[in-house]
Design an enzyme around this catalytic site. Sequence first.
Site, short mmCIF file in Angstrom:
data_model
loop_
_atom_site.label_atom_id
_atom_site.label_comp_id
_atom_site.label_asym_id
_atom_site.label_seq_id
_atom_site.Cartn_x
_atom_site.Cartn_y
_atom_site.Cartn_z
CG ASP A 41 -24.46 3.24 -4.10
OD1 ASP A 41 -23.18 3.04 -4.49
OD2 ASP A 41 -25.49 2.54 -4.44
CE LYS A 63 -23.11 2.90 -9.13
NZ LYS A 63 -24.08 2.30 -10.09
CG MET A 177 -32.54 6.95 -11.10
SD MET A 177 -31.40 5.72 -11.93
CE MET A 177 -32.40 4.42 -11.77
N1 SAH Z 1 -32.02 0.85 -5.02
C1 SAH Z 1 -32.69 2.01 -4.70
C2 SAH Z 1 -32.97 3.07 -6.10
C3 SAH Z 1 -31.59 3.44 -6.59
S1 SAH Z 1 -31.96 4.40 -8.13
C4 SAH Z 1 -34.05 1.99 -4.34
O1 SAH Z 1 -34.33 0.58 -3.83
O2 SAH Z 1 -34.67 2.76 -3.83
C5 SAH Z 1 -31.79 5.92 -7.42
C6 SAH Z 1 -33.50 6.56 -7.58
O3 SAH Z 1 -34.23 6.05 -6.55
C7 SAH Z 1 -33.36 8.13 -7.46
O4 SAH Z 1 -33.17 8.77 -8.36
C8 SAH Z 1 -34.88 8.25 -6.88
O5 SAH Z 1 -35.91 8.12 -8.20
C9 SAH Z 1 -34.95 6.91 -5.98
N2 SAH Z 1 -34.78 7.19 -4.58
C10 SAH Z 1 -33.73 6.73 -3.94
N3 SAH Z 1 -33.86 7.10 -2.68
C11 SAH Z 1 -34.78 8.14 -2.43
C12 SAH Z 1 -35.42 8.95 -1.64
N4 SAH Z 1 -35.02 9.05 -0.38
N5 SAH Z 1 -36.37 9.80 -2.02
C13 SAH Z 1 -36.87 9.81 -3.05
N6 SAH Z 1 -36.40 8.96 -4.08
C14 SAH Z 1 -35.38 8.21 -3.82
#
Ligand code: SAH
Length: 261
Positions: A41, A63, A177
């Site tokens: 991703d 994505k 998000m």
């Molecule tokens: N599966 C992922 C989430 C996917 S949805 C998890 O468990 O973290 C994508 C959202 O995750 C982003 O819009 C943000 O809100 C958050 N996110 C993922 N990585 C991040 C990071 N390094 N710093 C801040 N927010 C993050």
Amino acid sequence: MQPDDFAPGMVWLVGAGPGDPELLTMKAVRLIERADIVFYDALVGDGVLALIPAGTEAISVGKRSARHSKDQRAIDAMLVDAAAAGRRVVRLKGGDPSIFGRSAEEVSALKNAGYAAHICPGITAACAAAASAGISLSLRGVARDVRFVTAHSKRGAALDIDWSSLAFGGSTLAFYMGRDAAGDIMRGLMRAGMSGTMPVMISCNVSGPDERRLATRLDLLELATGSFAADAPTLILVGDAIEQGGAAHIASATDARQIHE
Ligand code: SAH
């Protein structure tokens, strides 16, 4: 370690964590090193991608919430095809695959085609954001539960969130998000009765070299979020437990405006 847990034709959904490769599990590293093909991703960190061996095919399925470069069905089909070709497949997902990672669609597409999917967990953004700030998401006597909430909505549609169930207090809320929906989150929670002084932390690029975080209060959330790059992954934490956090602090609208400059 089981010697046959990655036979040809097997698919692993692997949590890549928030970005820092040191936050990968040892199992994730082993699976990445043994894969024949890796689908990843947009959120997967460069340091993690650097662990993919040079001879391994690596395919971006990029994505990212608002702009889907490949739709989910196309990704499902690519995984099935790779498994059918007898390849060892790693599907790398940011954070943990089970949190807003669309893992269920991929698991069921594989299952329907007769292939088992295995899942290797990863560190989700909320846990990594709390760790960076030195705080606890649950807090004895203050936050008895932690809620993972998606603030992503179909383009143009209002957020489908039951605000009253979130505004009750006694919880830590982690909005994923939520960068573009910060104003809706702020208004939704306040209309449902949450105090405008409720502590909030906004964390962006957690665990990366360019991580930024701001501590503020709910009624300044929209203003404060405006200072973050629109395309950087951003997590919003809300709740009394957040108050312990060490971050640049915004306590007034004037502070928030200065941050914009
Ligand atoms: N599966 C992922 C989430 C996917 S949805 C998890 O468990 O973290 C994508 C959202 O995750 C982003 O819009 C943000 O809100 C958050 N996110 C993922 N990585 C991040 C990071 N390094 N710093 C801040 N927010 C993050």
